[in-house]
Scaffold this motif. Structure first.
Motif, short mmCIF file in Angstrom:
data_model
loop_
_atom_site.label_atom_id
_atom_site.label_comp_id
_atom_site.label_asym_id
_atom_site.label_seq_id
_atom_site.Cartn_x
_atom_site.Cartn_y
_atom_site.Cartn_z
N GLU A 197 -62.00 -21.38 -0.80
CA GLU A 197 -61.60 -22.34 0.23
C GLU A 197 -62.17 -23.72 -0.09
N GLY A 198 -61.64 -24.69 0.59
CA GLY A 198 -62.11 -26.06 0.39
C GLY A 198 -61.27 -26.80 -0.62
N GLU A 199 -61.62 -28.10 -0.80
CA GLU A 199 -60.81 -28.94 -1.66
C GLU A 199 -61.31 -28.87 -3.09
N LYS A 200 -60.38 -29.02 -4.03
CA LYS A 200 -60.76 -29.01 -5.44
C LYS A 200 -61.23 -30.40 -5.84
N THR A 201 -62.52 -30.56 -6.00
CA THR A 201 -63.02 -31.90 -6.31
C THR A 201 -63.85 -31.94 -7.59
N GLU A 202 -64.19 -30.78 -8.13
CA GLU A 202 -65.04 -30.79 -9.31
C GLU A 202 -64.20 -30.58 -10.57
N LEU A 203 -64.54 -31.35 -11.60
CA LEU A 203 -63.84 -31.19 -12.87
C LEU A 203 -64.37 -29.94 -13.57
N ASP A 204 -63.46 -29.01 -13.85
CA ASP A 204 -63.85 -27.78 -14.56
C ASP A 204 -63.68 -28.05 -16.06
N LEU A 205 -64.79 -28.33 -16.70
CA LEU A 205 -64.73 -28.81 -18.09
C LEU A 205 -64.19 -27.76 -19.04
N ASN A 206 -64.69 -26.53 -18.88
CA ASN A 206 -64.25 -25.47 -19.81
C ASN A 206 -62.75 -25.22 -19.72
N SER A 207 -62.25 -25.09 -18.51
CA SER A 207 -60.82 -24.84 -18.33
C SER A 207 -60.01 -26.03 -18.83
N THR A 208 -60.55 -27.24 -18.62
CA THR A 208 -59.85 -28.43 -19.08
C THR A 208 -59.69 -28.39 -20.60
N ILE A 209 -60.76 -28.03 -21.30
CA ILE A 209 -60.70 -27.94 -22.76
C ILE A 209 -59.69 -26.86 -23.17
N ASP A 210 -59.78 -25.72 -22.50
CA ASP A 210 -58.84 -24.62 -22.77
C ASP A 210 -57.40 -25.07 -22.63
N GLN A 211 -57.12 -25.63 -21.47
CA GLN A 211 -55.74 -26.02 -21.15
C GLN A 211 -55.25 -27.09 -22.11
N THR A 212 -56.14 -28.04 -22.41
CA THR A 212 -55.75 -29.13 -23.29
C THR A 212 -55.44 -28.59 -24.69
N SER A 213 -56.25 -27.63 -25.14
CA SER A 213 -56.01 -27.04 -26.45
C SER A 213 -54.67 -26.31 -26.46
N LYS A 214 -54.42 -25.58 -25.37
CA LYS A 214 -53.15 -24.85 -25.28
C LYS A 214 -51.96 -25.80 -25.29
N ASN A 215 -52.20 -26.99 -24.74
CA ASN A 215 -51.15 -28.00 -24.70
C ASN A 215 -51.04 -28.76 -26.01
N ALA A 216 -51.67 -28.27 -27.03
CA ALA A 216 -51.70 -28.93 -28.33
C ALA A 216 -52.27 -30.33 -28.21
N GLY A 217 -53.37 -30.44 -27.50
CA GLY A 217 -54.08 -31.71 -27.46
C GLY A 217 -53.63 -32.65 -26.37
N ARG A 218 -52.60 -32.28 -25.66
CA ARG A 218 -52.17 -33.13 -24.57
C ARG A 218 -53.05 -32.84 -23.35
N LEU A 219 -53.66 -33.88 -22.88
CA LEU A 219 -54.71 -33.71 -21.86
C LEU A 219 -54.19 -33.08 -20.57
N GLU A 220 -54.88 -32.05 -20.13
CA GLU A 220 -54.58 -31.50 -18.82
C GLU A 220 -55.88 -31.23 -18.09
N LEU A 221 -56.07 -31.91 -16.99
CA LEU A 221 -57.32 -31.77 -16.25
C LEU A 221 -57.24 -30.59 -15.30
N VAL A 222 -58.31 -29.80 -15.26
CA VAL A 222 -58.36 -28.68 -14.33
C VAL A 222 -59.49 -28.95 -13.33
N TRP A 223 -59.18 -28.84 -12.06
CA TRP A 223 -60.18 -29.08 -11.02
C TRP A 223 -60.53 -27.77 -10.33
N GLU A 224 -61.73 -27.71 -9.80
CA GLU A 224 -62.08 -26.52 -9.05
C GLU A 224 -62.83 -26.89 -7.78
#
Lengths: 402, 293
Positions: A197-224
């Motif tokens: 519950e609650g708002e997603k305000t924190e940058l989840d660094l690990n997931s961001t790196i994961d997602q960005t890598s999956k996107n072939a380097g195209r930045l995708e920010l993941v919040w938690e």
């Protein structure tokens, strides 16, 4: 002479440390006391006292230390006239400071008496006679680090008199010392929410790196969602009667709990000796403001942490009998023990804090009822260690003996 | 005095007591933060403004909230912006400095000339907050790992810290501060304060309003006692509303300006008015005078 003041202050219970003392010495070097006792009083207070709760102690200590230094009342009118002249400010040299620092108070008084006997007329400037300006230890507008100021501006009340007035008496609480420690202990009482519950305000660094890598380097920010404390607390406090002697300790705990903002919810109720049909909103236990215990049992979720504070000392019939309630105008159909059992069964996370020293649990007037209640609730003494132990117990369900 | 020091003497729009002036001067001379405590509405925050005005210095205000972290006052490193910029090729991503934003404390350190820094309501923040600032306030410098830079104050700012005593402050922090507790002003001081804010005010109106005000303050069981700032607002309301002096005590108009809690309003109405209704022969003056200490 001032080192002695340091110990006087400490003896009066002021937590003065060497750091602050050095600051004071530094300030005196700079002449910030304005060579007057009043100036010295305010200088000391500003530097050495850190809470208005200690102002009263400081006043007492100061008054006791300087009780013999009342501004001499018996000064001849003539001397006041000599002193009643204005002079330009005086520049103090290092040499002057060195020469003057080591005057003892008794010696000063003796010298003053001597000179009062000898002096025949007005004197301004110079370094010996009573007068304005100059560096004589007696008089005003002059410079003498350990001198006696006689008359002059700014002094409406002598510092000793200001101190003697004890204007800060009502701020004296004596309670501030333990509150912070209690608060720190209570901080450990936390259980983090799942990230649901609650708002997603924190940058989840690990997931961001994961997602960005999956996107072939195209930045995708993941919040938690940040995790928050989900602990809810129900505090029941015994008030009045045999608890009066522990009121200071209980106040400390009360303040600490009340000021702990990290609980998701905090409910506080009061009772007298034992819990029956009603729980009161204020420590005076007035029937006008109360909530049915039944209601609390039915409404409050089971995961409320129940903390009961009380000495658990009462007559056996108050705990065990129907109609055993101590208040003359009331009657209880259900014995107190039954109510305690119901509370205990409803709130599995619960603990009883007893202000009586653990050593005396088996030897005090309430030994019998303490023993009975201990079988029901895990009991800890109301000390810092006891509170820490209690907080640990509140983290897990406590097995019921009955 | 051996050293020529900056002296604060109060400013035209702020009445300062001798004790407070002393404390301010002591704090400035020793280069230590001044911690101000006192009832809400006794002018803790305004003091910093007054010091800044009197000494002709710039004022930086750092308002503390429950979510404020010590780090916020030093600097913020905008990672997200940098990541975005790297994605779209905007800006000079290699230059980390671009993404470092100084907080209020950092700003005060970087200033070329001395200024006044107000850290307002420090007790609102987390319990560890004051401890996290110990080094920075002591040494007046901090290190930014991202740019390997140390920010050091050119001149020590005059630091004023206010607290409403909602939380106990740690000893280590207190030890580094000069402390002053603002007492509630006596009627004489209050008169001076009012004169500063309402120089044109009719003497009679002021006397009546002050009398009522101190009566209200002395009623027991009031949760939030009306304070100086509320009295000043109330006087403003009375003037704007064209209330005559004799009506003040009789009717107590605009009571909501003075009392902010419903319970308090009820309490006052109950204690002052109910009795008035019950015993019609007694003048309200008599009823009111019961609350004088």
């Amino acid at each position: 002479m001032f080192t002695h003041l340091f110990y006087t202050l400490r003896n009066f219970g002021l937590p003065v440390s060497m750091n602050e003392w050095q600051d004071l010495m530094e300030a005196l070097e700079e002449g910030m006391a304005g060579s007057s006792l009043t100036g010295f009083y305010y200088l000391c207070r500003a530097i050495l006292v850190k809470t208005e709760a200690h102002y009263d102690r400081f006043d007492l200590a100061f008054a006791s230390f300087f009780k013999d230094v009342d501004t001499p009342e018996g000064l001849p009118e003539k001397i006041w006239e000599w002193l009643d002249k204005q002079l330009p400010a005086l520049e103090a040299t290092e040499d002057m400071k060195r020469r003057h620092r080591n005057l003892d108070l008794d010696e000063l008084k003796r010298m003053l008496e001597e000179r009062m006997a000898q002096q025949k007329g007005e004197h301004h400037g110079g370094n010996r006679w009573i007068g304005t300006g100059g560096t004589s230890p007696f008089g005003h507008s002059g410079y003498h680090p350990g001198g006696y100021r006689l008359g002059g501006t700014s002094q409406q009340l002598s510092a000793v008199k200001v101190a003697g007035m004890r204007r800060f008496q009502e701020f004296r609480t004596d309670e501030t010392l333990g509150v912070r420690q209690f608060q720190l202990a209570l901080r450990k009482l936390r259980q983090f929410t799942t990230r649901l519950e609650g708002e997603k305000t924190e940058l989840d660094l690990n997931s961001t790196i994961d997602q960005t890598s999956k996107n072939a380097g195209r930045l995708e920010l993941v919040w938690e969602r940040p995790r928050q404390n989900s602990i809810k607390v129900l505090l029941l406090m015994d008030s009045g009667g045999s608890m009066t002697i522990y009121s200071r300790l209980c106040n400390q705990l009360f303040t600490a709990v009340n000021h702990s903002h990290h609980f998701k919810d905090l409910k506080i109720f009061f009772f007298h000796n034992c819990i029956y049909d009603h729980l009161y909103h204020g420590p005076e236990c007035s029937r006008l403001e109360c909530t049915d215990t039944e209601y609390i049992l039915n409404t409050y979720a089971q995961d409320y942490r129940l903390i009961i504070v009380g000495d658990a000392s009462m007559s056996p019939y108050e705990l065990l009998e129907v109609g055993g309630i101590i208040d003359w105008h009331q009657f209880n159909d259900t014995p107190g023990l039954e109510w305690l059992k119901r509370l205990r069964h409803r709130f599995e996370y619960s603990v009883w804090l007893n202000p009586i020293n653990k050593k005396y649990w088996d030897y005090s007037s309430g030994t019998f009822t303490i023993k009975v209640i201990r079988q029901l609730f895990p009991m800890e003494e109301l000390t810092l260690e006891g509170l820490e132990a209690a907080v640990n117990k509140l983290k897990t369900r406590q097995a019921t003996a009955i | 005095m051996a050293k020529k020091m900056l002296q604060y003497q109060g400013s035209s729009d702020y009445i300062v007591s001798d004790e407070m002036r002393n404390s301010v001067n002591i704090a400035m001379a020793l280069g230590k933060p001044l911690l101000i405590k006192g009832e809400p509405g006794t002018g803790k925050t305004v003091l910093a403004q007054s010091i800044a005005n009197a000494l002709n210095k710039k004022l930086i205000v750092w308002n503390i909230k429950s979510t404020t972290k010590a780090q916020d006052g030093l600097y913020l490193y905008d990672t997200v912006q940098r990541l975005y910029d790297s994605q779209f090729g905007d800006g000079d991503v290699g230059n980390i400095k671009q993404y470092i934003q100084l907080g209020k404390l950092g700003e005060a350190f970087m200033a070329k000339e001395q200024l006044v820094l107000l850290i307002d309501e420090i007790d609102k923040a987390d319990m560890e907050f004051p401890n996290d600032l110990l080094w920075e306030l002591d040494q007046m410098s901090f290190y930014i790992p991202e740019t390997r830079e140390t920010i050091t104050a050119h001149t020590r700012p005059i630091v004023i810290i206010t607290s409403n005593a909602e939380k106990e402050l740690p000893d280590a922090f207190l030890r580094r501060c000069i402390f002053h507790y603002i007492e509630f002003p006596s009627p004489e001081t209050m008169e001076k304060i009012i004169r500063v804010h309402h120089p044109e005010l009719e003497k009679k109106l002021m006397d009546q309003a002050m009398e009522t005000f101190y009566v209200l303050r002395n009623i027991t069981n009031i949760q939030k006692k009306p304070s100086t700032s509320e009295l000043i607002d109330w006087l403003q309301a009375l003037v704007v509303g064209g209330i005559t002096p004799k009506d003040i005590k009789q009717e107590m108009p605009f009571l909501g300006v003075l009392l902010k809690k419903n319970e308090d309003l009820d309490q006052v109405l109950e204690q002052v008015y109910e009795r008035q209704v019950n015993k019609k022969d007694k003048s309200i003056n008599k009823t009111l005078s019961r609350f004088y200490r």
